[in-house]
Design a protein around this motif. Sequence first.
Motif, PDB file in Angstrom:
ATOM      1  N   SER A 528       0.836  -1.202   0.000  1.00  0.00           N
ATOM      2  CA  SER A 528       0.000   0.000   0.000  1.00  0.00           C
ATOM      3  C   SER A 528       0.868   1.249   0.000  1.00  0.00           C
ATOM      4  O   SER A 528       0.629   2.189  -0.764  1.00  0.00           O
ATOM      5  CB  SER A 528      -0.921   0.000   1.219  1.00  0.00           C
ATOM      6  OG  SER A 528      -1.828  -1.079   1.178  1.00  0.00           O
ATOM      7  N   VAL A 529       1.900   1.261   0.855  1.00  0.00           N
ATOM      8  CA  VAL A 529       2.783   2.425   0.924  1.00  0.00           C
ATOM      9  C   VAL A 529       3.548   2.603  -0.375  1.00  0.00           C
ATOM     10  O   VAL A 529       3.711   3.721  -0.885  1.00  0.00           O
ATOM     11  CB  VAL A 529       3.750   2.287   2.116  1.00  0.00           C
ATOM     12  CG1 VAL A 529       4.818   3.371   2.078  1.00  0.00           C
ATOM     13  CG2 VAL A 529       2.988   2.351   3.434  1.00  0.00           C
ATOM     14  N   SER A 534      -0.993   8.153  -1.484  1.00  0.00           N
ATOM     15  CA  SER A 534      -1.120   8.462  -0.056  1.00  0.00           C
ATOM     16  C   SER A 534      -0.510   9.836   0.187  1.00  0.00           C
ATOM     17  O   SER A 534      -0.039  10.498  -0.736  1.00  0.00           O
ATOM     18  CB  SER A 534      -0.397   7.404   0.787  1.00  0.00           C
ATOM     19  OG  SER A 534       1.014   7.511   0.641  1.00  0.00           O
ATOM     20  N   ASN A 535      -0.517  10.238   1.459  1.00  0.00           N
ATOM     21  CA  ASN A 535       0.101  11.515   1.811  1.00  0.00           C
ATOM     22  C   ASN A 535       1.551  11.337   2.232  1.00  0.00           C
ATOM     23  O   ASN A 535       2.158  12.262   2.769  1.00  0.00           O
ATOM     24  CB  ASN A 535      -0.686  12.191   2.931  1.00  0.00           C
ATOM     25  CG  ASN A 535      -0.638  11.394   4.229  1.00  0.00           C
ATOM     26  OD1 ASN A 535      -0.345  10.198   4.220  1.00  0.00           O
ATOM     27  ND2 ASN A 535      -0.927  12.045   5.340  1.00  0.00           N
ATOM     28  N   CYS A 536       2.120  10.147   1.983  1.00  0.00           N
ATOM     29  CA  CYS A 536       3.528   9.888   2.317  1.00  0.00           C
ATOM     30  C   CYS A 536       4.414  10.433   1.202  1.00  0.00           C
ATOM     31  O   CYS A 536       4.305  10.006   0.046  1.00  0.00           O
ATOM     32  CB  CYS A 536       3.763   8.395   2.497  1.00  0.00           C
ATOM     33  SG  CYS A 536       5.456   7.963   2.930  1.00  0.00           S
ATOM     34  N   THR A 539       8.299   7.392   0.324  1.00  0.00           N
ATOM     35  CA  THR A 539       7.960   5.977   0.478  1.00  0.00           C
ATOM     36  C   THR A 539       9.186   5.146   0.813  1.00  0.00           C
ATOM     37  O   THR A 539       9.112   4.209   1.610  1.00  0.00           O
ATOM     38  CB  THR A 539       7.317   5.453  -0.810  1.00  0.00           C
ATOM     39  OG1 THR A 539       8.225   5.659  -1.905  1.00  0.00           O
ATOM     40  CG2 THR A 539       6.013   6.179  -1.095  1.00  0.00           C
ATOM     41  N   LEU A 580      -0.569   8.400   8.502  1.00  0.00           N
ATOM     42  CA  LEU A 580      -0.466   7.924   7.126  1.00  0.00           C
ATOM     43  C   LEU A 580      -1.876   7.713   6.578  1.00  0.00           C
ATOM     44  O   LEU A 580      -2.686   7.005   7.176  1.00  0.00           O
ATOM     45  CB  LEU A 580       0.320   6.618   7.081  1.00  0.00           C
ATOM     46  CG  LEU A 580       0.429   5.912   5.727  1.00  0.00           C
ATOM     47  CD1 LEU A 580       1.216   6.767   4.736  1.00  0.00           C
ATOM     48  CD2 LEU A 580       1.071   4.541   5.896  1.00  0.00           C
ATOM     49  N   PHE A 582      -4.407   6.980   2.997  1.00  0.00           N
ATOM     50  CA  PHE A 582      -4.472   6.504   1.619  1.00  0.00           C
ATOM     51  C   PHE A 582      -5.725   7.001   0.894  1.00  0.00           C
ATOM     52  O   PHE A 582      -5.908   6.686  -0.280  1.00  0.00           O
ATOM     53  CB  PHE A 582      -4.447   4.971   1.598  1.00  0.00           C
ATOM     54  CG  PHE A 582      -3.143   4.390   2.060  1.00  0.00           C
ATOM     55  CD1 PHE A 582      -2.061   4.298   1.213  1.00  0.00           C
ATOM     56  CD2 PHE A 582      -2.999   3.953   3.366  1.00  0.00           C
ATOM     57  CE1 PHE A 582      -0.858   3.765   1.644  1.00  0.00           C
ATOM     58  CE2 PHE A 582      -1.800   3.421   3.815  1.00  0.00           C
ATOM     59  CZ  PHE A 582      -0.727   3.336   2.948  1.00  0.00           C
ATOM     60  N   ASP A 587      -7.502   2.821   4.529  1.00  0.00           N
ATOM     61  CA  ASP A 587      -7.276   3.440   5.834  1.00  0.00           C
ATOM     62  C   ASP A 587      -8.017   2.683   6.930  1.00  0.00           C
ATOM     63  O   ASP A 587      -7.468   2.409   7.996  1.00  0.00           O
ATOM     64  CB  ASP A 587      -7.730   4.904   5.801  1.00  0.00           C
ATOM     65  CG  ASP A 587      -6.860   5.767   4.905  1.00  0.00           C
ATOM     66  OD1 ASP A 587      -5.628   5.676   5.035  1.00  0.00           O
ATOM     67  OD2 ASP A 587      -7.407   6.502   4.083  1.00  0.00           O
ATOM     68  N   ASP A 699      -6.568   4.622  -7.595  1.00  0.00           N
ATOM     69  CA  ASP A 699      -5.820   4.849  -6.356  1.00  0.00           C
ATOM     70  C   ASP A 699      -4.405   4.307  -6.408  1.00  0.00           C
ATOM     71  O   ASP A 699      -3.654   4.446  -5.450  1.00  0.00           O
ATOM     72  CB  ASP A 699      -6.556   4.238  -5.154  1.00  0.00           C
ATOM     73  CG  ASP A 699      -6.758   2.738  -5.287  1.00  0.00           C
ATOM     74  OD1 ASP A 699      -6.519   2.197  -6.388  1.00  0.00           O
ATOM     75  OD2 ASP A 699      -7.168   2.103  -4.290  1.00  0.00           O
ATOM     76  N   THR A 726      -1.927  14.904  -1.974  1.00  0.00           N
ATOM     77  CA  THR A 726      -1.423  13.560  -2.240  1.00  0.00           C
ATOM     78  C   THR A 726      -0.536  13.537  -3.466  1.00  0.00           C
ATOM     79  O   THR A 726      -0.541  12.602  -4.235  1.00  0.00           O
ATOM     80  CB  THR A 726      -2.593  12.594  -2.448  1.00  0.00           C
ATOM     81  OG1 THR A 726      -3.310  13.017  -3.607  1.00  0.00           O
ATOM     82  CG2 THR A 726      -3.506  12.562  -1.255  1.00  0.00           C
TER      83      THR A 726
END
Length: 768
Positions: A528-529, A534-536, A539, A580, A582, A587, A699, A726
Amino acid sequence: MSEREISERLIEAARDCRICHSCFLAPAERRLGFRDEPTGQNRTMGLFREPQEGSQLFADQLVSVEIHHAGIDPFNAGDGERCDAQTKRARSRLYDHISTIAEDLFVVQQRVFLFMILITGRKYRIIRWDRAGTVVTPSVDYYEQPAAFCEIISRFSQLSDTALGFDASATRIFPHDIDSLRMDVAALADTSDIDHSERELKDGDPGNSFTFAYVRSLFRASLSSDWPRFKLCVPDGDQAREYLVGKPTFCDTELFGRGTRGYVALDRKTNRFVWLKDAWRASHRIAEREGDVLARLNDARVKNVPTLLCHGDIDDQVTITADWWERKYALSPALSPSPSSSLSPPSPTLIGSQTSSSKKRKRVDESPPVSEHGEVIPKRTAHTDGPLRQHRHYRIAVVEVCMPLKNFQYGQQLVTVVLDCMKAHHQAATRQKTRILHRDISTGNILIYPRVVRLEGRANPWMMWTGMLTDWELSKPIDAQEASSRATQMGRMGTYQFMSVNLLKHLTKPVEISDELESFFHVLLHHSVRYLRSNCESTSGFIQNYFERYSSSGEFTCGQKSITLEHTGVLRNQQPYGPLVFFSPMDDILATMLKCFHAHYKVLNYEARKAAPPSPPPTLPTSGAPDNDSEEDDDDLVPPFPLVSIGYPHGDITIYGDTPLDDVPTTKEFQRAKRITRHKFLLEYLAKMRLDSRWWIGDRIPSPSATSADELPVSTSPSRTVPTSTSTSNKRRRLASPGCVVSIPARLHETTRRARATPRTLPARRRS
């Protein structure tokens, strides 16, 4: 003399003195295509059987000859004198170089063992490599004793291929052979091949005799012009089946250990494609072969596991380095090596990660340990009677040729694939005929396989991507109470990046269902990461901090993984700092699973404190404290933390921050911890969340165009841009950096697992 001058003199002397019988010495050209070519002044030569036009191919050499300047010998301690740091580094680099040559030859050729001549200035050694370790002779001055050196070259040239270490069950296929033509024809595109993309099959069920186009594409990519082809025999009861293979689709270049290679192979008799795995398994008496496990799983009708075709040990091919160790040292408590022979360390320390895209591992800049006589001494480990283990050659063929998990196309599909594998794990663990645990849940063992399925209420069948749980070689019966040796107990464990915190902190504990379910959680989080929006913003940083860092001491021995599961119970970014997110049902899934595992560790720690000696007695709140989560819906878990509102494509989603937690678990935390001791809750919860209407097909971070066989083309769907918070400008960053130095417990091993197959689920609805 320089390396080039020494090599030219040797080639000239071998030719003029005719010391090679039907063989000759020549430089070896290194073109393998799976690692960067080495740099430096080392001269790579080899003993060859047949001359080729131009330079000799690296894959054709019988015996490797490596040349380096005087004074740098990785198996010499310097005659008792202290070496400066520069000399130690030079020895370490040379050891890395020759071990890399050995690794490459084991990959590109079909070998049981390998002979190498290492020349350092005026001295040389003979080295014998196999999957268990290395045997090294004392160094000899060939200038003072030229007759001995000439005799060695002469005798090598007279040995048969089997005596030189080649696998007798593998037959080399040359361009003029009929099998080579058969492989070329099978690799041609066929209009009858089936597209593997998810869709409704309006033309009806294609039957059982079709071939997926991606499978033929993988086989075509394996027929590289610079890679030899082979016919491999795989035992099938009293008979044997023959398979034609080219370049491995997956290759573990680790020299010592399993050395697994995976091939898309062509059945010589049926002309069908299969998946063939070639490996060196640890030959413990109680170690069950993977094929035996798959046979039981297939007999018990466990779904989503490979279908066994044939398997077996290859002749009597075993490693013998451990035997030489025992003959020399007799496993006595006080080792007193003599200068007659020596052994290399069975496995150098590694730098890097499983998630790194680099195929070449890097080692710690440190010379191998040596004795006072200048011999390399293997490091004794705490989990074996001796420092080396015996390995046995093994092959297995299965029906399904799968795709890697990274080929999933959207988050809903990722959840479905993981759910399928969790179902397979549940059936294997609970059915009376099997009752086994996998013990190596990782991203490399959860694969994707397209299937034709019929859905209720649908007139036509659908092509769906399903999950496949593979590689059962480390599995073990739940009810087994055998008195395993420490070698089999600690050495046969899974991939440390995805192992549970509980197992990493308690190396001798048996694997439980909760540990396996936690590994599924880590796999889901990892992909997922790495692949979902995502808002990461970093990564690679998140993956290294969470999955790669390991410390042998301290409260949180598994780094961020320990902190998340044992302390905070919240997934956090470092850039930007905060929860974190998504922006999808992922989430809710991760938060719910994490809440259960957090409660699990809270209960474990509480029970450990209760079992500890009561001196001095700790001051703890009473276990009967009121439950602060009494209004929570247990069927839809949400962490009890302060609310943070974040934009979401289908509305706002609720993400939570930290608050201090009591040391004593609440009643509901006991209930949540109990949920992951069995499969039922997570199976039902993931099945419900898979059908959530908030999933959206855009996504996933867009992937670059596939340029290699392991980056298979998949059906594409239009994606929609998510909110500006994002931004994915660096989401597809390849993790090629060396990473941190990882201190790994004795039972842990790195596995860069196979590249294979594809997943399931009806395509998620596109956002209008």
